[in-house]
Design an enzyme around this catalytic site. Structure first.
Site, PDB file in Angstrom:
ATOM      1  N   PRO A 262       0.834  -1.202   0.000  1.00  0.00           N
ATOM      2  CA  PRO A 262       0.000   0.000   0.000  1.00  0.00           C
ATOM      3  C   PRO A 262       0.875   1.261   0.000  1.00  0.00           C
ATOM      4  O   PRO A 262       1.911   1.297   0.673  1.00  0.00           O
ATOM      5  CB  PRO A 262      -0.784  -0.100   1.312  1.00  0.00           C
ATOM      6  CG  PRO A 262      -0.551  -1.464   1.842  1.00  0.00           C
ATOM      7  CD  PRO A 262       0.667  -2.021   1.196  1.00  0.00           C
ATOM      8  N   MET A 263       0.458   2.231  -0.778  1.00  0.00           N
ATOM      9  CA  MET A 263       1.259   3.441  -0.930  1.00  0.00           C
ATOM     10  C   MET A 263       1.480   4.163   0.399  1.00  0.00           C
ATOM     11  O   MET A 263       2.558   4.702   0.643  1.00  0.00           O
ATOM     12  CB  MET A 263       0.594   4.370  -1.952  1.00  0.00           C
ATOM     13  CG  MET A 263       1.463   5.519  -2.421  1.00  0.00           C
ATOM     14  SD  MET A 263       3.108   5.027  -2.965  1.00  0.00           S
ATOM     15  CE  MET A 263       2.769   4.478  -4.609  1.00  0.00           C
ATOM     16  N   CYS A 264       0.480   4.139   1.285  1.00  0.00           N
ATOM     17  CA  CYS A 264       0.648   4.863   2.551  1.00  0.00           C
ATOM     18  C   CYS A 264       1.760   4.234   3.389  1.00  0.00           C
ATOM     19  O   CYS A 264       2.506   4.921   4.085  1.00  0.00           O
ATOM     20  CB  CYS A 264      -0.667   4.894   3.328  1.00  0.00           C
ATOM     21  SG  CYS A 264      -1.376   3.278   3.589  1.00  0.00           S
ATOM     22  N   THR A 265       1.893   2.906   3.301  1.00  0.00           N
ATOM     23  CA  THR A 265       2.969   2.224   4.034  1.00  0.00           C
ATOM     24  C   THR A 265       4.318   2.659   3.476  1.00  0.00           C
ATOM     25  O   THR A 265       5.243   2.980   4.231  1.00  0.00           O
ATOM     26  CB  THR A 265       2.827   0.691   3.873  1.00  0.00           C
ATOM     27  OG1 THR A 265       1.531   0.320   4.271  1.00  0.00           O
ATOM     28  CG2 THR A 265       3.855  -0.049   4.685  1.00  0.00           C
TER      29      THR A 265
ATOM     30  N   SER B 272       4.760   6.572   4.338  1.00  0.00           N
ATOM     31  CA  SER B 272       4.884   7.151   5.679  1.00  0.00           C
ATOM     32  C   SER B 272       5.180   6.186   6.819  1.00  0.00           C
ATOM     33  O   SER B 272       5.652   6.603   7.861  1.00  0.00           O
ATOM     34  CB  SER B 272       3.627   7.948   6.006  1.00  0.00           C
ATOM     35  OG  SER B 272       2.509   7.134   5.783  1.00  0.00           O
TER      36      SER B 272
END
Ligand code: ZN
Length: 442
Positions: free
Chosen positions: A222-225, A228
């Site tokens: 996942p891009m958020c992982t 950030s």
């Protein structure tokens, strides 16, 4: 008579020109010429089965790589002599640790040719015919000549194409399948320490497309992982690859090339910085290359197990001496060793083997693009580059081709499509076009 210490060739027993020395096939004869508790209930021990394997049975092996080398060796040593092998690749130095029919001097040569030469020289009487080609280069008449086809492929698209080809060879009379038109497909697949082996009787048992949902599309983090909260070294590498590369443009507008060591070095360096920031360990150059190129390490022993299971199924089906695998074997030795078999079921409305018209449900206000997305993203279709044609006012009309794609934002209405319209879809995943019926929803 055989003498101790060495064998003598008995010409009166020789089959096919003298290489069947006395006792050569004793190991196979034990299975074919004696009854046994595990034999097929209809099996009758006889000497004709061996003759069939040696002289008549034609096998096609698809792929001469990790699985293919093992398959060719196993089949040839089990008595199969009329074997064809198709592979479009040439030998790379990194293949040599497991593709044991190849030597350093063979690097750059076609895998199919080197593998065939090796087997033919090593195993007397074996006639492997190589084809340095793509499976798509052959038509029905080529595939129809084989009794059994075994796949040792690393590509789902190629598997699906092969599956579609064998389904296209089936003939039906008044809706009843003619069993003589069935060519069994034995499919092996491996990924690192995991593998599977399956028996497909096209038109009768679950085909590749029936179980397409078992092959999920590529898993991405996942891009958020990545952006950030990284936890794994892979997250740090993905951060450098996806976010930093396009932002910092270290090599100008050049896109990241997994085979360029300078590019990998740059991603590696940035990944280490990122990992240090989050106290993550384990970023190495090798892992960086693995993540960027999406490499899953090939494991020689997994290939050996899966190819052995597939070769055994070929032997069982060719000899009719044993009940074949029904129909899907799973193997996993990531942690300990785990294996089981289950019966994959046919899918009632499989787009490849069911002969059931495929329905597409869309509101009349939809755009062609929504159909395209559906064809590519639906888990049981997973098409790659669909081309759509239809018949309008008695004429064939191309609605969508990737190279000619100004129609994708057009509404059905402007394309002249109406409720119940038949759409023919061609794709790399199948040799035949798939027919869909467009049903308008309200
Ligand atoms: Zn199917």
């Amino acid at each position: 008579q055989a003498t101790q210490g060495h064998f003598t060739i008995k010409t009166e027993m020789a089959v096919d020109g003298g290489y069947d020395w006395d006792g050569r096939w004793n190991h196979v004869r034990k299975f074919l010429e004696r009854p046994g508790p595990f034999a097929h209930p209809d099996f009758e021990p006889c000497t004709e089965s061996l003759q069939f394997l040696l002289e008549m049975c034609k096998i096609l092996v698809i792929g001469a790589g990790g699985l293919g080398c093992e398959l060719l060796k196993n089949l040839a040593l089990s008595g199969f002599r009329l074997i064809h092998v198709v592979d479009m690749d040439t030998i790379d130095i990194s293949n040599l640790n497991r593709q044991f029919l190849f030597r350093p001097k063979d690097v750059g040569r076609p895998k199919a040719e080197v593998a065939a030469d090796f087997i033919n020289n090593r195993i007397p009487g074996c006639k492997v015919v190589p084809h340095y080609k793509k499976i798509q280069d052959f038509d029905e008449s080529f595939y129809r000549q084989f009794h059994i086809i075994v796949c040792g492929l690393d590509s789902i698209i190629a598997r699906r194409w092969m599956n579609g080809m064998l389904i296209s060879l089936l003939s039906y009379e008044d809706g009843v399948l003619d069993p003589s038109s069935i060519i069994p497909l034995i499919d092996g697949g491996t990924e690192g320490f995991k593998g599977n082996s399956r028996v497909i009787l096209p038109g009768m048992t679950a085909c590749i497309d029936c179980t397409l949902e078992l092959y999920p599309p590529q898993i991405n983090f996942p891009m958020c992982t990545i952006a950030s909260m990284p936890r794994l070294p892979e997250h740090c590498i993905e951060y450098a690859r996806i976010l930093l590369w396009p932002k910092e443009k270290p090599f100008g507008e050049t896109s990241l090339d997994g085979d360029n060591p300078e590019h990998i070095q740059w991603v590696f360096k940035k990944s280490i910085e990122r990992a240090a920031e989050f106290h993550i360990t384990g970023v190495t150059y090798r892992l960086t290359q693995g993540v960027v190129k999406r490499i899953i390490p090939a494991v020689a022993s997994t290939n050996a197990v899966i190819a052995a299971a597939c070769s055994l199924e070929v032997f069982k089906i060719a000899s009719s001496a044993y009940i074949p695998l029904n129909n899907y074997l799973v193997f996993n030795d990531v942690d300990g060793l785990y294996t089981y078999t289950f019966e994959a079921e046919r899918k009632e409305n499989c787009s490849a083997c069911s002969q059931v018209p495929q329905n597409l449900q869309f509101p009349p206000s939809a755009k062609l693009q929504e159909v395209l997305e559906y064809l590519m993203e639906n888990a049981s279709l997973q098409m790659k580059s669909p081309a759509i044609t239809t018949t309008l006012e008695g004429k064939n009309k191309t609605l969508y081709l990737q190279v000619f794609n100004f129609t994708e934002h057009t509404h059905f209405f402007y394309l002249g499509l109406s409720d119940g319209q038949e759409l023919a879809v061609a794709d790399v995943t199948t040799p035949q076009t798939v027919l869909f019926k467009l049903n308008f929803t309200t």
